[in-house]
Write an enzyme that holds these catalytic residues in place. Structure first.
Site, PDB file in Angstrom:
ATOM      1  N   GLU A  45       0.822  -1.211   0.000  1.00 28.35           N
ATOM      2  CA  GLU A  45       0.000   0.000   0.000  1.00 28.35           C
ATOM      3  C   GLU A  45       0.852   1.255   0.000  1.00 28.35           C
ATOM      4  O   GLU A  45       0.705   2.138  -0.852  1.00 28.35           O
ATOM      5  CB  GLU A  45      -0.940   0.002   1.206  1.00 28.35           C
ATOM      6  CG  GLU A  45      -1.846   1.215   1.299  1.00 28.35           C
ATOM      7  CD  GLU A  45      -2.893   1.238   0.220  1.00 28.35           C
ATOM      8  OE1 GLU A  45      -2.700   1.976  -0.774  1.00 28.35           O
ATOM      9  OE2 GLU A  45      -3.887   0.509   0.342  1.00 28.35           O
ATOM     10  N   ASP A  71       1.301   4.039  -3.056  1.00 30.22           N
ATOM     11  CA  ASP A  71       0.863   5.426  -2.893  1.00 30.22           C
ATOM     12  C   ASP A  71       1.999   6.414  -3.154  1.00 30.22           C
ATOM     13  O   ASP A  71       1.832   7.414  -3.868  1.00 30.22           O
ATOM     14  CB  ASP A  71       0.320   5.645  -1.477  1.00 30.22           C
ATOM     15  CG  ASP A  71      -0.926   4.828  -1.189  1.00 30.22           C
ATOM     16  OD1 ASP A  71      -1.566   4.367  -2.153  1.00 30.22           O
ATOM     17  OD2 ASP A  71      -1.246   4.652  -0.002  1.00 30.22           O
ATOM     18  N   SER A  85      -7.013   1.982  -4.471  1.00 34.44           N
ATOM     19  CA  SER A  85      -5.811   2.487  -3.800  1.00 34.44           C
ATOM     20  C   SER A  85      -4.864   3.143  -4.789  1.00 34.44           C
ATOM     21  O   SER A  85      -4.074   4.019  -4.412  1.00 34.44           O
ATOM     22  CB  SER A  85      -5.081   1.342  -3.089  1.00 34.44           C
ATOM     23  OG  SER A  85      -5.802   0.866  -1.982  1.00 34.44           O
TER      24      SER A  85
END
Length: 650
Positions: free
Chosen positions: A317, A321, A565
């Site tokens: 994650e 990002d 995401s």
């Protein structure tokens, strides 16, 4: 659940039938008609167990908050861009002296010594430690110990079904905790409530169950695994998405002019953590000038870049990002990293909001221990005080985590949603990924006819906070197989499906009413009554961006990654560039963008997505259609068109 555990749970449920009668003159203040999946009551809570009792006071003027935010966020308003100061926000919504005095008097009259009752520094909460016996008497309820699954190390204390307040007190109170709320992840022995005088020195990291902990409800990106070679060619963006694909899809090229005045933040929750060598591996392939560059770390409640746990579940994650947000804005624009929580207590959305807005905090900068981490960490780890108003919010914030709406109570969700509105009033754009399971909740859970979470249910399960009217929800699209970036995208239908639907908690905000009505009139979904909320509720997502086949470096290998995401940090980078351009000519940041992007002029500046759907709950979900739809919102951004429109606004 073992047989013995089931028997205990059944006994506890039977005991629940004999509820404590409500004291005379009391009314039901909050009720829960279901227990979140995985939890079951196993025993009555011991009378001498101590609870960190919190009473959230009514904040005046909340009924006007939509008017306030539309006044500074709608492009036709004469006050567009005239954002509020934090001081003005705090004073406008600070509870009244009448509320403080009424709640304090109720507690004292209920047998609580006056010196035990404390008012939080922000004025929004009252704090007092009470025993279970005292809490049950005050609230006319019963408290139980709930267990998660079969492991009796994972327990949580909550009351049964509902609690009561005196009628004259109820109108001054938003929420009381710990009561009904399960915005908490199972804690091990270190996280259980303790009896008076007891102490548990366990500091095992196995008790760290936070938003960032894999496998406990929040959404994370998905992967097909590693790949052996990279194809960095625009004609191959249907197979692999790299930064150049996104620049071509969204006409995004920009050189920051005032990076020292602009700000962009990515929010992460420990134990999720980026790997520095992975950033350099990614940059060396796609943005060589950024090799060695790192995000600017803002540690919240002991947040740090942990290295005890690694692999895709812990690094995927954050790596995703940051690799895409940083590479898209380029080396001149610093990217902030809000890393929340240590490895033991972790952190919640509430902990983050405390750090961004002191008026959201409770006593002495503390928080609500029922569903937020408490610092100093009593179980090992961060020993400093809880962060309260310690971080100046970046103009753009992107978060790729979220709950299923049914996991929480409406009162808690409404209180937190109001805080996102306050950030909007201060000129902050808050982006949340919309979820990866279509019309279902996280991990594909749906609802039954009674609104309870059920994997076999057929009722759509919206998410939170994406259903809050004061955040911008970002869905996912894809470059269709055998297509190029020059052809229209569709809703994402590879590995994940774009989260979207209609809230069961929040009413529809005025800014989207026309667009949503147009969709429902021209393209009625055709599902039986009760399949989704048709009573005029908040609809999402608001926008979308690509969410399929991303190349992400994780622990020295490249993975193919999928999810909303991906879409949220990409959108954040694009909006951050628009902020830079506005600030460079002396204008305000774009702030809360939803009232603007739903206007006809701005909707035309998005790439309309008209194919694909978001299946779930045994259905095809909703279909992408011309105009706004509950799959891809108003569409994907066209940077050049949006920049031109925003530059002419005041």
């Amino acid at each position: 659940m073992t047989l013995s555990t089931r028997l205990v749970a059944l006994l506890a449920l039977a005991l629940c039938v004999v509820a404590v009668p409500a004291p005379a003159g009391h009314v039901v203040h909050e009720a829960r008609d279901r227990i979140p999946r995985g939890w079951a009551p196993v025993r009555r809570a011991e009378p001498d167990m101590v609870l960190p009792f919190r009473v959230g006071l009514v904040q005046p003027n909340l009924q006007n908050i939509e008017d306030y935010i539309m006044d500074v966020s709608h492009p036709e308003s004469p006050n567009y861009g005239k954002h509020w100061s934090p001081a003005k926000v705090a004073s406008t919504f600070r509870p009244t002296k009448e509320s403080v005095d009424t709640v304090r008097d109720w507690l004292v009259e209920g047998g609580i010594a006056p010196e035990r009752v404390k008012l939080g520094t922000g004025g929004s909460w009252m704090k007092v430690n009470v025993t279970i016996e005292e809490a049950e008497r005050l609230l006319g309820t019963e408290y139980y110990v709930y267990q998660y699954g079969e492991d009796d190390n994972y327990t949580h204390v909550a009351c049964h079904e509902k609690y009561h307040l005196p009628e004259h007190v109820s109108k001054h109170v938003e929420i009381v905790s710990p009561t009904l709320h399960f915005d908490t992840i199972p804690r091990g022995p270190a996280g259980q409530w303790q009896k008076v005088g007891s102490r548990d020195d366990s500091n095992s990291s196995s008790s760290a169950r936070t938003i960032g902990q894999p496998g406990f409800g929040t959404s994370f990106p998905k992967t097909k695994g590693t790949i052996q070679s990279i194809i960095d060619q625009l004609e191959n963006c249907d197979e692999q998405i790299v930064p150049n694909c996104l620049r071509a899809l969204y006409d995004f090229e920009y050189y920051p002019l005032v990076p020292d005045k602009n700000s962009l933040a990515i929010v992460e929750y420990t134990p999720q953590a980026y790997v520095a060598s992975d950033l350099d591996m990614f940059f060396s392939n796609f943005s060589p000038s950024q090799v060695g560059q790192r995000p600017v770390l803002y540690s919240i409640d002991g947040g740090y870049i942990q290295t005890d746990y690694g692999g895709f579940d812990y690094n995927g994650e954050s790596n995703l990002d940051l690799q895409y947000a940083m590479s898209l804005v380029g080396s001149r624009q610093p990217v902030q990293l809000y890393q929340a929580g240590d490895l033991y207590e972790g952190a919640s959305f509430g902990n983050l909001l405390d750090a961004l807005d002191a008026s959201y905090c409770t006593f002495d900068g503390g928080d609500d221990p029922e569903f937020d981490a408490v610092y100093p960490d009593p179980y090992g780890g961060y020993e400093g005080a809880e962060d309260c108003g310690t971080v100046t919010p970046a103009y753009i914030m992107s978060t790729s985590y979220g709950y299923t709406e049914a996991d929480l109570t409406p009162a808690y969700e409404q209180r937190q949603c109001a805080e996102y509105a306050k950030l909007g009033l201060m000129g902050i754009t808050v982006l949340f990924s919309s979820g990866d399971d279509g019309v279902a909740g996280n991990s594909g859970v749906c609802l039954d006819a009674d609104g309870e979470e059920d994997y076999d249910g057929t009722v759509f399960a919206p998410g939170f906070p994406v259903d809050c009217p004061y955040v911008t929800a970002v869905g996912a699209t894809q470059v269709n197989p055998n297509s190029t970036v020059l052809e229209p995208e569709s809703a994402c239908e590879q590995v994940i499906y774009s989260g979207g639907g209609f809230s069961n908690v929040f009413p529809m905000p005025s800014y989207q009413a026309s667009a949503v009505e147009e969709y429902l009139t021209n393209y009625p979904p055709g599902y039986p009554a009760g399949t989704y909320n048709t009573s005029g509720s908040r609809a999402y997502p608001d926008i979308a961006a690509n969410g399929a086949n991303y190349i992400v470096a994780v622990q020295g290998e490249f993975y193919l990654v999928y999810g909303t995401s991906c879409a949220s940090p990409v959108s954040a980078a694009i909006f951050s560039a628009i902020n830079d351009a506005r600030i460079a000519i002396g204008k305000s940041p774009i702030g809360f963008i939803n009232p603007t992007i739903y206007t006809p002029e701005f909707r035309a500046a998005f790439n309309d997505i008209t194919t694909g759907s978001n299946p779930g709950c045994g259905t095809e979900g909703f279909y992408a259609q011309p105009g706004w739809d509950p799959v891809t919102g108003v569409g994907t951004p066209n940077f050049v068109k949006l920049l031109a429109l925003w530059l002419v606004l005041p």
